[in-house]
Design a protein around this motif. Structure first.
Motif, PDB file in Angstrom:
ATOM      1  N   SER A  96     -72.583  11.388  60.886  1.00 24.67           N
ATOM      2  CA  SER A  96     -71.382  11.961  60.269  1.00 24.67           C
ATOM      3  C   SER A  96     -70.736  10.968  59.305  1.00 24.67           C
ATOM      4  O   SER A  96     -70.117  11.372  58.322  1.00 24.67           O
ATOM      5  N   LYS A  97     -70.899   9.672  59.549  1.00 20.08           N
ATOM      6  CA  LYS A  97     -70.364   8.667  58.626  1.00 20.08           C
ATOM      7  C   LYS A  97     -71.058   8.753  57.271  1.00 20.08           C
ATOM      8  O   LYS A  97     -70.421   8.599  56.229  1.00 20.08           O
TER       9      LYS A  97
ATOM     10  N   ILE B 192     -74.858  11.073  69.903  1.00 19.48           N
ATOM     11  CA  ILE B 192     -74.793   9.716  69.355  1.00 19.48           C
ATOM     12  C   ILE B 192     -75.321   9.684  67.925  1.00 19.48           C
ATOM     13  O   ILE B 192     -74.692   9.119  67.027  1.00 19.48           O
ATOM     14  N   ILE B 193     -76.463  10.294  67.692  1.00 17.62           N
ATOM     15  CA  ILE B 193     -77.038  10.345  66.347  1.00 17.62           C
ATOM     16  C   ILE B 193     -76.116  11.133  65.417  1.00 17.62           C
ATOM     17  O   ILE B 193     -75.892  10.748  64.269  1.00 17.62           O
ATOM     18  N   GLY B 194     -75.555  12.239  65.903  1.00 23.66           N
ATOM     19  CA  GLY B 194     -74.635  13.039  65.091  1.00 23.66           C
ATOM     20  C   GLY B 194     -73.400  12.258  64.688  1.00 23.66           C
ATOM     21  O   GLY B 194     -72.938  12.347  63.549  1.00 23.66           O
TER      22      GLY B 194
ATOM     23  N   LEU C 295     -79.151  15.942  74.741  1.00 19.40           N
ATOM     24  CA  LEU C 295     -77.818  16.212  74.218  1.00 19.40           C
ATOM     25  C   LEU C 295     -77.061  14.915  73.958  1.00 19.40           C
ATOM     26  O   LEU C 295     -76.398  14.769  72.929  1.00 19.40           O
ATOM     27  N   ALA C 296     -77.175  13.956  74.860  1.00 25.13           N
ATOM     28  CA  ALA C 296     -76.496  12.668  74.675  1.00 25.13           C
ATOM     29  C   ALA C 296     -77.019  11.956  73.428  1.00 25.13           C
ATOM     30  O   ALA C 296     -76.241  11.433  72.621  1.00 25.13           O
TER      31      ALA C 296
END
Length: 150
Positions: free
Chosen positions: A28-29, A22-24, A17-18
């Motif tokens: 998102s950028k 972080i990847i999400g 989940l962590a």
């Protein structure tokens, strides 16, 4: 108490989940850049407005009710969803499908639930007791002279 916390933190799902968060956040950028720099300017060129914020403004007792702001948010959401689907999900699914074909992995077939299989078997047995064809319906339960049919 500390041991329980350590066990919780060391579980695989917490770490997964962590990493996903972080990847999400980083990804998102990319999606925001696609929406704000490519898709929204295209829409602005078509409707000749940068957004819909001033569309359908209703003034009630000196207060502005801006339906356009909601419309802008909906359009932005749909653009982000489309960007995620067409830029990430669809290509990823195609890649996985090609890899599976190359490796000879067949797509999983969903097994029939036990209760559905049991009900189908009961229906077939009742049909055989009543004389076979014509007594089985594929739709909802039907009431007839002998009562409900399956």
């Amino acid at each position: 108490m500390l041991q329980g916390f350590k066990d919780f933190i060391m579980k695989g799902n917490v770490l997964d989940l962590a990493v996903a968060v972080i990847i999400g956040a980083a990804f998102s950028k990319i999606i925001n850049a696609l929406v704000e720099s490519v898709l929204m300017p295209l829409i602005s060129a078509l409707v000749q407005a940068p957004n819909f914020d001033q569309f359908a403004v209703l003034t009630l007792n000196g207060n502005d009710i801006r339906f356009g702001v909601l419309l802008t948010a909906i359009v932005n959401f749909l653009l982000v969803a489309a960007a995620v689907y067409f830029a990430i999900v669809l290509p990823m699914n195609k890649m996985i499908e090609r890899r599976n074909r190359r490796l000879g992995i067949e797509p999983e077939v969903e097994p029939v639930a036990e209760d559905v299989a049991l009900l189908t078997e009961i229906r077939d047995l009742l049909s055989a007791q009543r004389g076979g064809a014509g007594s089985v319906t594929n739709g909802p339960v039907a009431d007839g002279p002998a009562g409900p049919r399956i």
